[in-house]
Design an enzyme around this catalytic site. Structure first.
Site, PDB file in Angstrom:
ATOM      1  N   CYS A  63       1.354  17.412  -6.652  1.00 42.05           N
ATOM      2  CA  CYS A  63       1.742  16.452  -5.621  1.00 42.05           C
ATOM      3  C   CYS A  63       0.425  15.856  -5.162  1.00 42.05           C
ATOM      4  O   CYS A  63      -0.537  16.593  -4.881  1.00 42.05           O
ATOM      5  CB  CYS A  63       2.446  17.155  -4.470  1.00 42.05           C
ATOM      6  SG  CYS A  63       2.627  16.123  -2.990  1.00 42.05           S
TER       7      CYS A  63
ATOM      8  N   CYS B   8       2.404   9.278  -7.197  1.00 42.26           N
ATOM      9  CA  CYS B   8       3.336  10.235  -6.612  1.00 42.26           C
ATOM     10  C   CYS B   8       4.087  10.928  -7.743  1.00 42.26           C
ATOM     11  O   CYS B   8       4.791  10.267  -8.514  1.00 42.26           O
ATOM     12  CB  CYS B   8       4.312   9.481  -5.715  1.00 42.26           C
ATOM     13  SG  CYS B   8       5.627  10.507  -5.060  1.00 42.26           S
TER      14      CYS B   8
HETATM   15  N1  DGL Z   1       2.717  12.542  -2.859  1.00 36.32           N
HETATM   16  C1  DGL Z   1       3.996  12.834  -3.395  1.00 36.32           C
HETATM   17  C2  DGL Z   1       3.869  13.500  -4.778  1.00 36.32           C
HETATM   18  O1  DGL Z   1       2.877  13.359  -5.463  1.00 36.32           O
HETATM   19  C3  DGL Z   1       5.033  13.581  -2.620  1.00 36.32           C
HETATM   20  C4  DGL Z   1       5.166  13.706  -1.178  1.00 36.32           C
HETATM   21  C5  DGL Z   1       6.592  13.548  -0.656  1.00 36.32           C
HETATM   22  O2  DGL Z   1       7.392  14.493  -0.664  1.00 36.32           O
HETATM   23  O3  DGL Z   1       6.870  12.432  -0.246  1.00 36.32           O
HETATM   24  O4  DGL Z   1       4.772  14.159  -5.214  1.00 36.32           O
END
Ligand code: DGL
Length: 297
Positions: free
Chosen positions: A212, A97
């Site tokens: 993301c 993330c």
């Molecule tokens: N998957 C997460 C990232 O790589 C973000 C998603 C969220 O806002 O929770 O930033």
């Protein structure tokens, strides 16, 4: 039980020791995200180390991380990680993330001895790939706001025009896609429209960083909806290489040792059959609920 998805409710006292015997020689890798985006990283890491055992954790009680303040995010991820490390004792954790990695890695590394691999915006490969020197970094509003992200851009893409696009809804759209409820093309096209920039001198965006981990879940649709073709950069293969660097390569390439992935969700709200099917396609055949409500300040 539904289909071949077994539910273990940890709150009801079940333990994970049967799923992952501690004496196993294959490393246990825990892949963590706020939701389903980290599956795009899990896929690449599994390709690189198919013999390893995996736990995928979606902190869906905290989703979306893009809307949390930096202190709230650090507190949340540290607390969840404390519990996960005690439960699973992984050999390595991937914080799959960007929104979390760009702010929580220092405190995780300071507090826990387990190695952490993070995911940060792939601005360095983007700067290497662009010909027009016009690049877009597409991320959550949280990632866009980080000084870490701004520093990366200044360090690696100082000679590029970089559009920082904070998308408020895209992670949610990716979750909807996985749940079999895709948003309309027009809605998705509007969300990514500002990624495509034409400068006064005629140069235009030729590289978009998917900053993301949710966004590669929508990549086929992005490619179809883009007003002109661009190179989309997904950092997941680089993350998989980093994991192999730390844990070493798969020792016996020929052996058929792929394990199903244990999927854990912190929300406890229940998963729809359509989502369970999408997860099963990605190897998550055993799903658990490790209820950890987020207390919003
Ligand atoms: N998957 C997460 C990232 O790589 C973000 C998603 C969220 O806002 O929770 O930033």
């Amino acid at each position: 039980m539904s289909g071949d998805v077994m539910r273990i409710d940890l709150m009801a006292g079940a333990t994970l020791s049967a799923a992952y015997p501690a004496q196993s020689p294959q490393p246990l890798i825990l892949v963590f995200d706020s939701g389903l985006g980290g599956l795009t990283v899990l896929e690449q890491v599994r390709r690189a180390r198919p013999d390893a055992r995996y736990v995928y954790v979606a902190d869906d009680a905290g989703f979306p991380y893009g809307g949390l303040s930096e202190p709230a995010l650090v507190t949340r991820v540290t607390a969840v990680m404390e519990r996960l490390l005690a439960l699973h004792a992984p050999d390595l954790v991937v914080i799959a993330c960007n929104t979390a990695s760009t702010v929580v890695l220092p405190s995780l590394r300071q507090r826990f001895v387990t190695p952490f691999v993070g995911v940060v915006p792939p601005i360095k490969p983007a700067a290497a790939a662009t010909r027009s020197r016009v690049v877009t970094l597409l991320a959550t509003p949280g990632t866009i706001a980080r000084s870490y992200t701004r520093d990366l851009v200044a360090t690696y893409a100082g000679d590029c025009d970089v559009a920082l696009v904070g998308a408020p809804n895209l992670a949610r759209f990716a979750e909807a896609e996985m749940a079999g409820e895709p948003v309309d093309d027009a809605v998705l096209a509007a969300e990514i429209a500002s990624c495509f920039v034409t400068l006064d001198d005629g140069r235009r965006t030729d590289v978009v960083c998917l900053s993301c981990t949710h966004y590669p879940l929508l990549l086929p649709r992005f490619e179809r909806l883009a007003p002109w073709p661009v190179t989309w950069i997904d950092p997941a293969p680089a993350i998989a290489r980093r994991v192999v660097q730390l844990l070493g390569p798969h020792a016996d390439e020929a052996a058929d040792v792929t394990h199903p992935v244990l999927g854990t969700f912190t929300g406890g709200a229940g998963l729809s059959p359509a989502l369970e099917r999408s997860l099963a396609v990605r190897g998550l055949k055993t799903l658990t609920v490790e209820s950890m409500p987020l207390v919003r300040q």
